[in-house]
Scaffold this active site. Structure first.
Site, PDB file in Angstrom:
ATOM      1  N   ASP A  14     -24.560 107.960  91.532  1.00  0.00           N
ATOM      2  CA  ASP A  14     -24.795 106.813  90.769  1.00  0.00           C
ATOM      3  C   ASP A  14     -26.231 106.808  90.300  1.00  0.00           C
ATOM      4  OD1 ASP A  14     -22.070 105.982  91.466  1.00  0.00           O
ATOM      5  OD2 ASP A  14     -22.951 104.979  93.164  1.00  0.00           O
ATOM      6  N   GLU A 187     -17.282 100.455  84.344  1.00  0.00           N
ATOM      7  CA  GLU A 187     -18.090 100.107  85.386  1.00  0.00           C
ATOM      8  C   GLU A 187     -19.522 100.599  84.913  1.00  0.00           C
ATOM      9  OE1 GLU A 187     -16.880 101.398  89.075  1.00  0.00           O
ATOM     10  OE2 GLU A 187     -16.183 103.369  88.227  1.00  0.00           O
TER      11      GLU A 187
END
Length: 541
Positions: A14, A187
């Site tokens: 991420d 997301e």
């Protein structure tokens, strides 16, 4: 210079990448591992230096008892108004209908800290990021979680204005700006303003083989004003199953001082057993989700695309204005434990290393035995990431157990459900110390040596333990002098320490394999173990 992907190998998921002046920074998720948020810096995007983590005090995050793969999800790093801003989540529920999470904000004038005490922002959803508009206004952009069974749980991307005067959100401004494509699971939003247009980058498809990143844009920040790119997916490996890099998607966009564009993405590198298909299952990613960087160009109609196609490239041209950065050739590590603090490569689970867990310095890491390696509250484990498919790791252990509930040794660990270790313990039948190897596979616990456990001679003070990891399999050795090694005769399947294996039965599968040192005392008498001369040595691919 060339960027060779992944640039951050071994559980660096991420990525949130930014540039401040001539320096690039990347913040990565750490989940239940302490300290929270992993930071690197570079001036060339090729060589990256590890920095101190910003979340290093209990007052900033309390993860004791957090489920595996809970904790710090998708931190967002930004720079504005002369300081760094970091938004992060603390996720308390991983499986089931709910994802109880709280989003926090900390700031610092220097990337190396000190970082402020946290400001609680909200709990609407995870993957929150802070957008600094050019008119001085700020907005929180985030995934929105819907626990109701009759709706899709990924309920679009929410934008809420952030009041700088009060350092609080204005809930009345909350609005959904985009619901993503029909791939769903939207997301990881990051918002940018480029040439007067707002560009929204989002991940979709779940952080598995179907993972992808898509782009939408709008001239305003009004509700549902964004339209998707005709060139989507921006990046994905769903349709490139034989590519060296897989799972590319969630990430962040950055420009260089001279106007080039790059995108940092999570990625993974699967391997296969010889009798397995290369497409189903697509493989086992024991190094977890890593970070890759791809070059970006813009179409004539103003949309970003990845150079070389949306599957990305293993080798990428570095920025033309790159300033060569000094960094170690690999991630090998030798620790003689002379320093009074743990080195940056070391991590603990959920809570910081302190006197309740042990001490370090003067040539010894001392661990006080606490709970088992399944424990989510009180655990004495100090570990570092696997960052290569092939490596050796060894350590000397000084331990005098008095019962079989007392154990200390070398572990290969994924989470509380899946791990193994070689350890010194007490054999009450033979009335001596022994070396045993055990594995926990989704709470099926197996002692491999049993009556064959290796007795430790009374005059041996230090027992040396070593693990040999060779991509698909790994094993353990022992030595009584640190020079002559003996195979303990147990070969284990490395896939059990992968996201992909854990994902088959558990919803939290976001980290990667670690090698570490642990002490357990289930009898509650605080038996202590001393560890000396840890060595982690990567082998050439």
């Amino acid at each position: 210079m060339k960027i060779e992907n992944p640039v951050l190998p071994g559980f660096n998921a991420d990525p949130s990448m930014i540039r401040v002046g001539d320096t690039y920074y990347i913040a990565n998720s750490t989940f239940e591992w302490w300290p929270g948020v992993r930071l690197h810096e570079s001036k060339d995007m090729v060589h990256w230096r590890l920095l101190p983590s910003p979340l290093n005090r209990r007052s900033q995050i309390d993860m004791r008892g957090n489920p595996s793969s809970g904790g710090v999800w998708a931190p967002d790093l930004s720079y504005a108004d002369g300081k760094f801003w970091l938004v992060y989540s603390d996720v308390k529920i991983v499986n089931g209908a709910f994802k109880d999470c709280t989003n926090y904000l900390v700031t610092a004038e220097d990337i190396r800290g000190p970082w402020s005490e946290p400001i609680r922002i909200n709990g609407v959803g995870f993957d929150a990021s802070l957008f600094h508009d050019d008119d001085g206004r700020k907005y929180l952009v985030q995934q929105t979680w819907d626990f109701r069974e009759y709706n899709h749980p990924f309920d679009g991307i929410t934008l809420t204005e952030f009041d700088v005067e009060t350092m609080r959100l204005r809930p009345e401004t909350e609005r959904t700006i985009w619901r993503g494509t029909d791939v769903k699971l939207v997301e990881g939003p990051h918002l940018y303003k480029i040439n007067g247009m707002y560009y929204l980058f989002c991940a979709e498809g779940g952080t598995v083989w179907t993972h992808q990143e898509v782009v939408a844009r709008s001239s305003t920040l009004d509700a549902m004003s964004f339209e998707g790119s005709p060139y989507d997916p921006f990046i994905s490996n769903f349709d490139t199953p034989r590519s060296y890099l897989q799972k590319q998607g969630h990430g962040a966009l950055v420009d260089t001082p001279s106007g080039e564009w790059y995108y940092a993405s999570l990625c993974a590198r699967p391997w296969h057993h010889e009798n397995e298909s290369v497409t189903d299952p697509r493989g086992w990613c024991t190094l977890g989700r890593e970070t890759s960087i791809q070059k970006v160009e813009w179409t004539d109609d103003g949309w970003p695309v990845v150079v070389g196609g949306h599957g990305g490239q293993r080798v990428v041209e570095a920025p033309q204005d790159a300033i060569e950065t000094e960094a170690p050739a690999d991630h090998s590590q030798h620790d003689d434990f002379e320093a009074s603090q743990l080195a940056l490569d070391w991590n603990t689970l959920r809570v910081p290393f302190d006197e309740s867990m042990g001490s370090v310095g003067g040539g010894t890491l001392t661990l006080r035995g606490q709970g088992s390696l399944c424990n989510l509250f009180d655990l004495s484990l100090v570990a570092r990431r696997w960052q290569a498919f092939d490596f050796d790791a060894s350590v000397g252990v000084r331990f005098d157990p008095t019962n079989y509930r007392q154990m200390a040794g070398l572990t290969n660990y994924y989470n509380d459900l899946c791990w193994s270790w070689a350890f010194v313990t007490w054999d009450e039948k033979r009335q001596c110390r022994v070396i045993e190897v055990a594995q926990n596979d989704f709470n099926t616990y197996t002692s491999f040596l049993r009556d064959r456990a290796v007795p430790v001679p009374d005059d041996v003070e230090t027992v040396w333990l070593r693990t040999r990891v060779r991509t698909q399999t790994y094993g353990y050795d022992y030595s009584f002098d640190g020079e002559q090694w003996h195979d303990l005769g147990v070969e284990l399947d490395a896939k059990i320490l992968s996201d992909d294996y854990v994902n088959q039965r558990y919803g939290g599968f976001f980290t990667g394999a670690f090698v570490g040192l642990a002490a357990v005392d289930l009898s509650g008498y605080d038996a202590t173990a001393e560890f000396v001369d840890f060595d982690y040595r990567e082998l050439s691919e």
